[in-house]
Design a protein around this motif. Structure first.
Motif, PDB file in Angstrom:
ATOM      1  N   PRO A 184      43.453  44.754  47.673  1.00  0.00           N
ATOM      2  CA  PRO A 184      42.006  44.841  47.956  1.00  0.00           C
ATOM      3  C   PRO A 184      41.133  44.550  46.739  1.00  0.00           C
ATOM      4  N   SER A 185      41.543  43.553  45.871  1.00  0.00           N
ATOM      5  CA  SER A 185      40.706  43.305  44.679  1.00  0.00           C
ATOM      6  C   SER A 185      40.022  41.938  44.716  1.00  0.00           C
ATOM      7  N   THR A 186      40.263  41.176  45.750  1.00  0.00           N
ATOM      8  CA  THR A 186      39.801  39.786  45.765  1.00  0.00           C
ATOM      9  C   THR A 186      38.299  39.646  45.544  1.00  0.00           C
ATOM     10  N   GLU A 187      37.531  40.608  46.000  1.00  0.00           N
ATOM     11  CA  GLU A 187      36.072  40.502  45.847  1.00  0.00           C
ATOM     12  C   GLU A 187      35.682  40.413  44.362  1.00  0.00           C
ATOM     13  N   ILE A 188      36.534  40.989  43.516  1.00  0.00           N
ATOM     14  CA  ILE A 188      36.246  40.931  42.075  1.00  0.00           C
ATOM     15  C   ILE A 188      36.335  39.475  41.610  1.00  0.00           C
ATOM     16  N   ALA A 189      37.386  38.773  42.115  1.00  0.00           N
ATOM     17  CA  ALA A 189      37.532  37.355  41.756  1.00  0.00           C
ATOM     18  C   ALA A 189      36.366  36.545  42.338  1.00  0.00           C
ATOM     19  N   GLU A 190      36.027  36.860  43.591  1.00  0.00           N
ATOM     20  CA  GLU A 190      34.970  36.080  44.245  1.00  0.00           C
ATOM     21  C   GLU A 190      33.639  36.266  43.533  1.00  0.00           C
ATOM     22  N   ARG A 191      33.335  37.500  43.189  1.00  0.00           N
ATOM     23  CA  ARG A 191      32.052  37.774  42.509  1.00  0.00           C
ATOM     24  C   ARG A 191      32.036  37.103  41.134  1.00  0.00           C
ATOM     25  N   SER A 192      33.177  37.157  40.456  1.00  0.00           N
ATOM     26  CA  SER A 192      33.246  36.533  39.132  1.00  0.00           C
ATOM     27  C   SER A 192      33.034  35.018  39.244  1.00  0.00           C
ATOM     28  N   ALA A 193      33.653  34.429  40.268  1.00  0.00           N
ATOM     29  CA  ALA A 193      33.528  32.969  40.450  1.00  0.00           C
ATOM     30  C   ALA A 193      32.072  32.587  40.666  1.00  0.00           C
ATOM     31  N   LEU A 194      31.366  33.425  41.417  1.00  0.00           N
ATOM     32  CA  LEU A 194      29.959  33.152  41.726  1.00  0.00           C
ATOM     33  C   LEU A 194      29.071  33.388  40.509  1.00  0.00           C
ATOM     34  N   ARG A 195      29.279  34.514  39.831  1.00  0.00           N
ATOM     35  CA  ARG A 195      28.313  34.970  38.811  1.00  0.00           C
ATOM     36  C   ARG A 195      28.575  34.390  37.419  1.00  0.00           C
ATOM     37  N   LEU A 196      29.804  34.222  37.031  1.00  0.00           N
ATOM     38  CA  LEU A 196      30.064  33.839  35.637  1.00  0.00           C
ATOM     39  C   LEU A 196      29.417  32.520  35.224  1.00  0.00           C
ATOM     40  N   PRO A 197      29.552  31.449  36.000  1.00  0.00           N
ATOM     41  CA  PRO A 197      28.883  30.227  35.538  1.00  0.00           C
ATOM     42  C   PRO A 197      27.363  30.380  35.472  1.00  0.00           C
TER      43      PRO A 197
END
Lengths: 75, 290, 377
Positions: C32-45
């Protein structure tokens, strides 16, 4: 005035693998007691084939030591 | 030549300028066996870097685990000796975090194509700007002579006492098939050519792999009766064919031959460059929006 | 007063990390951690950072360590199965002293287990998952807001002590969505790793003055050329087989954490002033414990909560001090009894210890805790 070059051997680092001797086009090198040395009466034409293939960097062509400023490693 | 201050490793031994400049003399002679091809290949990497005039402060050498991977410790750059098979994943992090760095990975056939296989094909697929020099000696040397993914079928290793039943990888072909934009093969014998293949690999903006056939007299050579290091280098000299020749040869004729040269080179977009473009695009969109 | 937002624990973890200066995320999808990856993909750039989805969890942590070596604050997140895969490189970051935050959003295990069900079964793995003796810091948030604030602390500790920190979440907190106030930027303390730029070339990367425990190392590409290795190494960063050097290194690595116990260990104590019974819980279990405590108090039972915010190092001193005044500690955790072992070790001789364990994917209820508190008369 072209600086004169010479063949230099570092017998501490030589592991006696014989690669330089085998691939020297002038058969100027041989392995004695596990270390490289110049063969008797041979001529080294300073082609550098030995330096290219020495796995231990124990043989190389260099301008005669005194000729050039000593390049010092920097940061 | 200018004289610079700040000398670190004094010239305590007689050595060539190339070695003094690009190696860490205080750690030489290296641990590789007499006649091992890795020393030759490590020098090729240094020569390629010298020819390109890369800055030692901006060049990173990443290695995995195994005989080949001790190279990082001997070379005077920012060097990182990572975990077995993971050099490419570490290197990806370094390169993406700071794309200006020139990142060179030195690893062995086992490290790169066995345990590290998943990272190899994905780093290649991504076409991230890394230059991989594989010291391919067809054996696991550090652990004492087990067969590896590049040990030819039928040949021996301590874990293939009856002859290797597997078929072996063509590492350069594997990486190219996965998306690498530059794939070449060199050999310990073909020094000048290998230096230039590494040099062009570094210049290639994308994933470059140079599969360099090394020689392991101690284990691969002895286990498979290939003779001395000299014999193994002579074999490379006498059995090398160029990609052009290979293209005209039948599989039977090609069997056991060593195809040396530039195998593939295609221009694909490089991963970190694209990522920087994304960041700039988002920044611009934000400015236009405000 | 910070902005009030409705946010999920996993998302708050990323926002907090960005507030802490995280600019690199390498990860791999896993419930149940995928949202962390998704949020990072969206926000980091958007903030000039970099996100990369690697081919597996081993590559993800290796990549994050690489970014950290290049001087960027890096994070990777996963759940149990991926956490198992990351252990070897976690040990590498411990030994080479590379700052890194590893988030583990725990799910019911073992093995594939129940991907969407909560658990706290990775507690011992967080401490001892990687082989060999090594230091380890682990923090555990119990609310969405704490996912934000505590991950900042995870980064600060990781930077300050140049060591990986495990941010041990569970599916309850990770998937929970609730309102929270974003801590205003000027109230956030940011700590950066001890570093040195363009040092004197003769300086050794792991060289420290007497009594110092954390080395100053330059980021790769910023001056000093040096070597990092996973082999036991000396001050120069090069491998050594000297037993004396190995002992010196291991001793320092362990003391880096143990000597700074006060700075690292944090606990939360609720209603403990007059408590005779304490609920020992952490992470998502805190919610059930709060209800159980209130209901027990309503029944006239002097009940409090002792919550380790820092799981590792285990808060021995605080627990020993609290246990002196207690008749009973009820350990409530979503596993078969893991921190229970530590509580028994530290307070077993001082008061009665009871256990409420849940290891079937469902959530501990207040009633299950209350029942242990009530019949302790």
């Amino acid at each position: 005035m072209s600086s004169s070059k010479e063949l230099i051997m570092n017998r501490d680092w030589c592991k006696g693998c014989g690669i330089c001797a085998a691939f020297c086009p002038k058969h100027a090198l041989e392995i004695v007691n596990g270390k490289v040395q110049r063969s008797e009466g041979s001529t080294c034409v300073l082609c550098g084939q030995c330096e290219l293939r020495c796995p231990d960097y124990a043989i190389y062509i260099a301008e005669t030591e005194g000729e050039k400023e000593q390049w010092v490693k920097s940061y | 030549m200018t004289v610079n201050t700040g000398d670190v490793s004094k010239k305590t031994q007689k050595m060539s300028d190339l070695i003094y400049k690009y190696m860490r003399p205080e750690h030489l002679p290296h641990i590789w066996c007499p006649g091992c091809g890795n020393g030759i290949i490590m020098r090729d990497v240094a020569q390629a870097i010298e020819n390109l005039g890369l800055s030692r402060n901006q060049t990173i050498i990443v290695s995995g685990i195994g005989c080949s991977s001790r190279a990082a410790g001997y070379m005077d750059f920012n060097t990182i000796h990572t975990t077995h098979g993971r050099a490419l994943a570490f290197a990806t992090g370094i390169k993406l975090a700071n794309p200006e760095l020139e990142v060179i990975v030195i690893a062995g056939d086992g490290d790169l194509a066995a345990i590290g296989g998943n990272h190899l094909i994905h780093a290649a697929r991504r076409n991230i700007g890394l230059t991989v020099v594989c010291m391919n000696n067809n054996i696991y040397g550090m652990t004492g002579g087990q067969y590896s993914p590049t040990t030819p079928t039928g040949e021996f290793g301590t874990t293939a006492p009856y002859g290797n039943l597997d078929r072996s990888f063509d590492i350069a072909g594997l990486a190219y098939g996965a998306g690498a934009s530059y794939a070449a093969r060199g050999s310990a014998y073909h020094v000048q050519q290998t230096v230039s293949l590494i040099q062009e690999g570094i210049r290639n903006r994308g994933f470059s792999i140079i599969d360099v056939a090394s020689v392991c007299p101690t284990y691969y050579g002895r286990k498979n009766k290939k003779g001395s290091a000299v014999d193994m280098l002579k074999w490379q000299r006498d059995n090398a064919v160029t990609p052009e020749q290979a293209a005209k040869m039948t599989p039977e004729e090609l069997h056991g031959k060593l195809v040396i040269g530039l195998l593939h080179h295609t221009q694909y977009p490089e991963f970190t460059y694209q990522y920087n473009e994304l960041i700039e695009r988002l920044a611009k969109e934000r400015e236009d929006h405000e | 007063m910070g902005k009030i937002v409705l946010m999920q624990g996993n998302e708050a973890c990323v926002e907090g990390a960005i507030a802490a200066g995280m600019r690199f995320y390498a990860g791999y999808p896993i419930t149940p951690s995928t949202e962390i990856a998704e949020r990072s993909a969206l926000r980091l750039p958007q903030v000039g950072g970099k996100f990369i989805q690697m081919e597996d969890e081993i590559g993800s942590i290796a990549c994050a360590i690489g970014a950290s070596v290049a001087g960027v604050k890096a994070m990777t997140a996963t759940s149990g199965p991926g956490f198992s895969l990351k252990q070897e490189n976690l040990g590498y970051a411990c030994l080479a002293e590379i700052p890194l935050v590893v988030v583990d959003v725990q799910r019911q295990g073992p093995s594939t287990g129940m991907a969407t069900s909560p658990s706290q079964g990775d507690v011992m793995m967080a401490r001892w998952g990687t082989h060999g003796d090594h230091p380890m810091i682990t923090l555990s948030p119990s609310s969405v807001k704490e996912c934000y604030d505590l991950v900042i602390r995870a980064f600060n500790l990781s930077e300050k002590y140049r060591t990986p920190v495990i941010f041990l979440m569970d599916e309850i907190v990770g998937h929970l969505r609730e309102g929270m106030e974003i801590t205003p930027e000027d109230e956030i303390e940011i700590v950066n790793r001890p570093t040195v730029l363009y040092p004197d070339p003769k300086r050794k990367p792991y060289q420290m003055k007497k009594g110092q425990l954390v080395p100053k190392m330059a980021p790769f590409g910023k001056g000093q050329r040096y070597n990092i290795t996973g082999l036991i190494h000396d001050e120069s960063g090069f491998p050594t087989n000297s037993n004396a050097e190995a002992e010196k290194l291991l001793h320092r690595l362990m003391h880096k954490i143990s000597d700074n116990y006060e700075d690292i260990v944090q606990t939360e104590e609720v209603g403990m002033e007059d408590a005779e019974v304490a609920i020992f819980c952490y992470g998502g279990t805190m919610r059930a414990a709060m209800s159980a405590m209130e209901e027990a108090r309503a029944k006239g039972i002097k009940c409090g909560i002792f919550r380790p915010v820092t799981i590792w190092p285990f808060p021995e001193k605080e627990l020993r001090k609290a246990a002196g005044k207690l008749k009973k500690i009820i350990v409530a955790e979503h596993n078969y009894g893991q921190l229970l072992l530590e509580v028994q070790r530290v307070a077993g001789s001082m008061c009665e210890i009871e256990f409420v364990g849940k290891y079937n994917g469902s959530v501990i209820t207040p009633e299950e805790i209350l029942e242990k508190a009530v019949n302790s008369k």
